[in-house]
Motif scaffolding. Structure first.
Motif, PDB file in Angstrom:
ATOM      1  N   THR A   1      45.467  37.834  29.188  1.00 30.94           N
ATOM      2  CA  THR A   1      44.916  39.185  29.108  1.00 30.94           C
ATOM      3  C   THR A   1      45.491  39.940  27.924  1.00 30.94           C
ATOM      4  O   THR A   1      44.773  40.604  27.178  1.00 30.94           O
ATOM      5  CB  THR A   1      45.203  39.931  30.420  1.00 30.94           C
ATOM      6  OG1 THR A   1      44.578  39.240  31.486  1.00 30.94           O
ATOM      7  CG2 THR A   1      44.691  41.342  30.354  1.00 30.94           C
TER       8      THR A   1
ATOM      9  N   HIS B   1      39.667  42.821  33.071  1.00 32.35           N
ATOM     10  CA  HIS B   1      39.914  42.653  34.502  1.00 32.35           C
ATOM     11  C   HIS B   1      39.223  43.752  35.303  1.00 32.35           C
ATOM     12  O   HIS B   1      38.709  43.528  36.376  1.00 32.35           O
ATOM     13  CB  HIS B   1      41.418  42.724  34.786  1.00 32.35           C
ATOM     14  CG  HIS B   1      42.121  41.418  34.649  1.00 32.35           C
ATOM     15  ND1 HIS B   1      41.731  40.311  35.338  1.00 32.35           N
ATOM     16  CD2 HIS B   1      43.193  41.038  33.911  1.00 32.35           C
ATOM     17  CE1 HIS B   1      42.533  39.302  35.028  1.00 32.35           C
ATOM     18  NE2 HIS B   1      43.432  39.707  34.160  1.00 32.35           N
TER      19      HIS B   1
ATOM     20  N   ASP C   1      37.397  38.343  29.997  1.00 31.99           N
ATOM     21  CA  ASP C   1      38.637  38.082  30.730  1.00 31.99           C
ATOM     22  C   ASP C   1      38.292  37.751  32.181  1.00 31.99           C
ATOM     23  O   ASP C   1      37.934  38.637  32.957  1.00 31.99           O
ATOM     24  CB  ASP C   1      39.552  39.310  30.654  1.00 31.99           C
ATOM     25  CG  ASP C   1      40.993  38.951  30.948  1.00 31.99           C
ATOM     26  OD1 ASP C   1      41.256  37.775  31.248  1.00 31.99           O
ATOM     27  OD2 ASP C   1      41.849  39.866  30.878  1.00 31.99           O
ATOM     28  N   GLU C   2      38.386  36.510  32.533  1.00 29.30           N
ATOM     29  CA  GLU C   2      38.073  36.031  33.884  1.00 29.30           C
ATOM     30  C   GLU C   2      36.715  36.513  34.383  1.00 29.30           C
ATOM     31  O   GLU C   2      36.620  37.196  35.408  1.00 29.30           O
ATOM     32  CB  GLU C   2      39.158  36.480  34.878  1.00 29.30           C
ATOM     33  CG  GLU C   2      40.544  36.227  34.347  1.00 29.30           C
ATOM     34  CD  GLU C   2      41.368  35.361  35.270  1.00 29.30           C
ATOM     35  OE1 GLU C   2      40.825  34.861  36.264  1.00 29.30           O
ATOM     36  OE2 GLU C   2      42.554  35.182  34.978  1.00 29.30           O
TER      37      GLU C   2
HETATM   38 MG   LIG Z   1      44.927  38.273  33.099  1.00 29.80          MG
END
Ligand SMILES: [Mg+2]
Ligand code: HEM
Ligand SMILES: Nc1ncnc2c1ncn2[C@@H]1O[C@H](COP(=O)(O)OP(=O)(O)OP(=O)(O)O)[C@@H](O)[C@H]1O
Ligand SMILES: Nc1ncnc2c1ncn2[C@@H]1O[C@H](COP(=O)(O)OP(=O)(O)OP(=O)(O)O)[C@@H](O)[C@H]1O
Ligand SMILES: [Mg+2]
Lengths: 81, 244, 196, 228, 196, 228
Positions: E41, E70, E143-144
């Motif tokens: 991140t 996130h 991010d994810e």
């Molecule tokens: Mg992260």
């Protein structure tokens, strides 16, 4: 009848504005109080009738295929309707 | 007794019985209101001190009395809802709140209008007046709380808690404000006591008080019918009712 | 351990499940599956006793439970150590040694006294997962416990779940991932009913 | 490992809440700053005539205390709700009655108590008679505790709502009024030379009453509003 | 498209990466890997230009980017439709038709006008993912993106990423899951350096 | 598809922020309710004598406006920061200067403007002289805009901090003081029969100054504190 004329009943010795406005607004509020649920009830009944006629079946799905919601497209019961 | 109590919890029964009650109670109520108001407005002699402005009493006092009683109806419904978990009590609570709020508003408004010719001011911070204002807040709080919840079943319970807490508060408020006012400055204006009312003035008042109670009941039942329909929209008996 | 009978839930005008009945007993590892919005979280909250209004049916639970939800219940202003020591679930009072051991097990060795807001997303969730190493509750209800956890973390957690059920306890969890465990895994699919 | 007892758990919760407040000084300092500012701003806004200030002091101090309390009432359960701690608290085996009581106590310690302890300072700044200060302090100690308890009911009923923040003020204000009236009347009584004991006794009675009933309402409210 | 030279970052007294250098060009699909707390991140925020202090090294970017972090940047009080129509990224003004189509693509047909707080966790994230179907930015930093998304959703999203890079764009994403795509996938492992 | 222009984007942002406020009535109603409540509580706390109430009015109304503003200053960027929207705003190709300006404008529309528009009502309830009401209104319109802009700087500088909520009050209070002084002086001037124009002119000058510089400071503050 206490008052002699319509004018006298309107004026009420100078207190007419107060008395009549008090009665007027109160009657208005009470009328709204009675009308609102009456109209609401009729609306709810009407909505239920049309809603069910349209879907031609009870709104509760009896099969589970309707329950997987999420990704499947459900045109019939979009939340906005 | 218990079977009646049991029936009260049954939506279809309640819906049916309320319909048949309203069929005769509603016309009677309207008749009583019309009769009482006409009597009060045109067929009584004016008060020797307040002149014709006293005719406001025929709206003001019934509205105030029923508004206060309405709160206790609501709180009782709340207690029933919390103790016996009766769903129809939630519906009753929700149905009572707007009626009570409207009557409180009418009492405040007519009081304020009456105050101008008799006291020379729209508003004083008197015990009874202040506690009536607070009663309005209590009613509005219940309505707003109900509307704010998405889960209407939870909303009913939350309102039940709130209205019960409010019951405790009403006498406290009344006493405290009474005391506060007399502490700060002596009451220069007193309500005329009911005993000073002439019987000829009293009869229409009594008629109107009864009519207002009946009106409250009518509105309560009508609101409950809407609530029942909304809650039971998916059930068989409503489906049959709609004609399907 | 947990029995559900005739559970019906409707949310936002959609019927999520109807007449759902199942029971989970000791030694059972049950994965609740379903697409996004199928009602997994709603079901777990009902089972945990958090949702009490708006559904119909019977839920009976005969054992203390541990519930981990979507929200991690980790206070950003407290350190991981404090988060565990003062945990509001009231399950038990853990000794400092136990806490350190549990934090080490979830890979937070060295992070015990860092304020939790300075942890990465996965580390944040791991603080909560450390409770699993401390818990003695026979019934675990876990809502997406693998979120934001890296691969090794997932493997660790899987073996922890197996270990727990092997001791005769019950685990009910939701996840979109396929588990790779050496244990009979039941699954409850929220659009199709219970598969053994 | 067994679950900690009711008292042990409450103590732990109390400690946690107090530490959390101390870590986020805003929650402590804001009401105090608010108090200080109002007291400091009043002479600025009104012109600093000591006599008039003194005559307003009791009511003013009490109003500000009430407002400070009202503004912080909403935060009692809010952050615990948002990060999922509240769910855990509701699932705890210990009785919710004592748990919410310790939450309220923690909040009172860092708001009401502090405010009451600092009030003599502000009273002096407003030229309140020295004899009235002990009564002011005592009335604030008792009164703010009642306010916190009542505010907790409002917080519990509204914590789950996404769009109901204003509500809490509407809900709890009616319950705040009697406290304000008796609180300021107690101080005023000293000034006019009447004994303040009856007022204080009533405040104390209210506190007992609130202590017994408010946690019940709060517990019920939390269980309900968690699935709003 | 994006070049990184000698990037060194230390956070909380830990060296996350040192002297990291790499470049990504058109048509590249790069997965940033690493355990929880490895610094994925942090890296993405530096690349996006959000973190500007506390690191050393050079980052040069030559194209407009789309960053999904996130946090989903979805306002709970707005509906999915409003969230997209009034999105603060200022990338473009989408027509209502485009928005409806994008929401349908992510499986939110029928949920366009539900307040976002009444969505499930996965549906909430999907509102944000709908931006990918609307975006024309040549560089995506994600991010994810697969967090809380169900299996079909992951497959959809994978094919969307491939489609984007096949058009000559670049995607850089972090994930703990193994992707199953028919496309050469580069990976950058934050404890081991860049693998082709 | 091209990025919308600066003005189009600002307009969209303004609309979004206003709708968000309207969806969460707390943020609008709270300052107003607060205003109303203070006004209602005063008779309860101080005794319902009209003359004393009137002498309080100008200072009281201005202080309450200032406090209401102070209390809502922190919320300007807070929720956008917490859900990730602020990051997106910083990455937007449009200049941040106009973006933050529309955020502040939206906040002012639902707080300062509303407060100013409602102030005549409260002024009447407090028995303020009717001649002073237009000046009160104007001074509040100008003054609350300055307060919002200055509050925005504080909000931008502290939004990224986990434990710095109190800070904002400390940071911006010194800048609020001059506004309070000139604002209440303007109203007081009418009451004492002096022209209020100079005070209002100074408030207007402050507003121009703040409009030009505050957005710059806010933009810089946001870029720094996103990384805190
Ligand atoms: Mg992260
Ligand atoms: C906003 C102003 C006012 C409010 C909120 C108000 C409220 C009330 C309430 C709550 C009652 C009590 C009913 C009961 O206890 O059973 C009442 C009764 C009454 N009010 Fe008012 N009132 C207001 C103004 C006035 C004015 C201006 C007058 C006349 C000068 C007046 C005359 C009466 C009378 C005669 C009664 C019935 C006798 C009694 O129970 O004492 N009220 N009012
Ligand atoms: N605000 C912060 N202050 C100080 N240190 C931080 C902060 N945020 C993160 N860190 C530290 O920086 C490291 C990297 O964090 P980062 O969020 O980049 O990890 P990540 O690779 O994204 O992990 P995850 O897979 O859990 O998302 C972690 O060790 C974390 O403790
Ligand atoms: N607060 C709420 N009010 C109304 N409806 C809601 C609310 N929360 C969720 N829903 C609806 O209930 C359904 C189920 O939500 P739930 O959170 O249980 O799904 P889920 O299976 O956990 O999904 P996910 O995999 O995304 O976590 C969804 O369609 C959602 O839109
Ligand atoms: Mg879920």
């Amino acid at each position: 009848m206490y008052f002699d004329s319509f004018q006298a009943a309107m004026a009420m010795d100078g207190h007419g504005v107060f008395v009549w406005s008090a009665y007027g607004i109160s009657v208005l509020v009470l009328a709204l109080l009675l009308l609102r649920p009456w109209r609401q009830e009729r609306r709810v009944l009407r909505e239920l009738a049309t809603q069910w006629k349209r879907s031609n079946q009870p709104p509760r799905g009896t099969n589970h295929s309707q329950a997987n919601s999420g990704l499947s497209r459900e045109g019939s019961d979009a939340p906005g309707s | 007794m218990w079977s009646f109590f049991h029936k009260l919890g049954s939506p279809p029964w309640l819906y049916r019985i309320s319909g048949s009650i309203l069929r005769w109670l509603l016309p009677l109520t309207l008749l009583g209101l019309a009769l009482g108001m006409t009597w009060g407005l045109f067929f009584t002699a004016p008060d020797f001190r307040q002149g014709n402005s006293y005719r406001i009493i025929y709206i003001h006092v019934p509205a105030a009395v029923v508004a206060l009683a309405g709160y206790y109806v609501m709180a009782t419904a709340g207690a029933v809802s919390l103790i016996w978990k009766m769903k129809m009590a939630d519906v009753a609570l929700r149905a009572a709140a707007p009626v009570g709020a409207a009557l409180t508003f009418v009492a405040l408004l007519t009081g304020a209008i009456w105050g101008k010719p008799t006291w020379g001011t729209w508003w004083v911070w008197d015990a009874r007046i202040t506690s009536m204002l607070i009663l309005l807040f209590l009613y509005l709080g219940v309505i707003a709380l109900y509307e704010a919840y998405d889960n209407k079943e939870a909303a009913g319970k939350a309102c039940a808690v709130l209205s019960l807490v409010g019951t405790v508060n009403i006498p406290i408020i009344y006493k405290s404000v009474d005391w506060w006012y007399s502490l700060h400055q002596p009451a220069s204006i007193k309500f005329t006591g009911p005993s000073s009312i002439d019987p000829s003035m009293l009869y229409p008042l009594l008629l109107l008080i009864i009519s207002f109670y009946a009106l409250f009941t009518c509105c309560l039942l009508m609101n409950m019918r809407v609530g029942i329909l909304q809650r039971e929209a998916r059930t068989k008996w409503v489906r049959k009712l709609v004609g399907l | 351990m947990l029995e559900v009978e005739g559970l019906t839930l409707e949310r936002g005008g959609r019927l999520l499940f109807e007449n759902l009945s199942f029971a989970v007993g000791p030694g059972q590892l049950l994965q609740v599956e379903g697409a996004n919005g199928a009602g997994k979280t709603s079901l777990l909250r009902i089972l945990a006793g958090l949702s009490r209004y708006g559904y119909s049916g019977q839920v009976s639970r005969h054992a203390p439970l541990l519930y981990l939800g979507h929200h991690s219940a980790v206070k950003a202003l407290l350190t991981p150590r404090e988060n565990l020591a003062w945990h509001v679930s009231g399950e038990a009072t853990y000794s400092d040694n136990d806490i350190e051991a549990a934090l080490a097990r979830v890979g937070l060795y060295g992070y015990e006294d860092v304020p939790s807001h300075a942890l990465s997303a996965g580390q944040h969730r791991r603080v909560n997962l450390a409770r699993l190493y401390l818990s003695a509750a026979p019934l675990w209800l876990l809502d997406e416990p693998f979120t934001a956890i890296d691969r090794e973390g997932v493997i660790d957690l899987e073996s922890l779940l197996v270990q727990h059920v092997e001791r005769g306890n019950t685990v009910l969890f939701t996840s979109h991932q396929k588990l790779s465990v050496n244990y009979p895994l039941s699954s409850l699919s929220l659009s199709e009913g219970l598969r053994p | 490992m067994t679950a900690p007892g009711m008292l042990a758990f409450s103590g732990r919760l109390l400690r946690r809440q107090v530490v959390l407040s101390l870590r986020r000084p805003v929650e402590i300092a804001n009401p105090l700053l608010f108090f200080a500012m109002v007291v400091a701003l009043f002479p600025l806004g009104l012109g600093p005539a000591p006599a008039t200030l003194a005559s307003f002091a009791p009511g003013l101090l009490w109003i500000v205390a009430l407002l400070a309390n009202l503004l912080s009432a909403d935060t009692l359960f809010r952050s615990d709700f948002e990060d999922g701690s509240l769910e855990q608290l509701l699932l705890a085996p210990q009785p919710l009655y004592t748990s919410v009581l310790s939450c309220v106590l923690a909040q009172w310690l860092v708001s009401g108590l502090l405010l009451a302890l600092l009030s003599p300072l502000f009273a002096v700044m407003l030229n309140l008679q020295p004899e009235a200060i002990p009564v002011l302090l005592l009335s604030l100690l008792l009164g703010t505790a009642v306010l916190s308890l009542v505010g907790g009911i409002g917080a519990a009923l509204t914590v789950g709502l996404k769009r109901g923040g204003m509500l809490i003020a509407l809900l709890i204000l009616p319950f705040y009024m009697p406290v304000l009236i008796f609180g300021s009347a107690a101080v005023q009584a000293v000034i006019t030379g009447v004994p303040a004991t009856p007022h204080l006794a009533i405040l104390a009675a209210m506190l007992c009453f609130a202590l017994a009933l408010a946690p019940l309402a709060m517990a019920a409210g939390l269980r309900i509003s968690i699935d709003a």
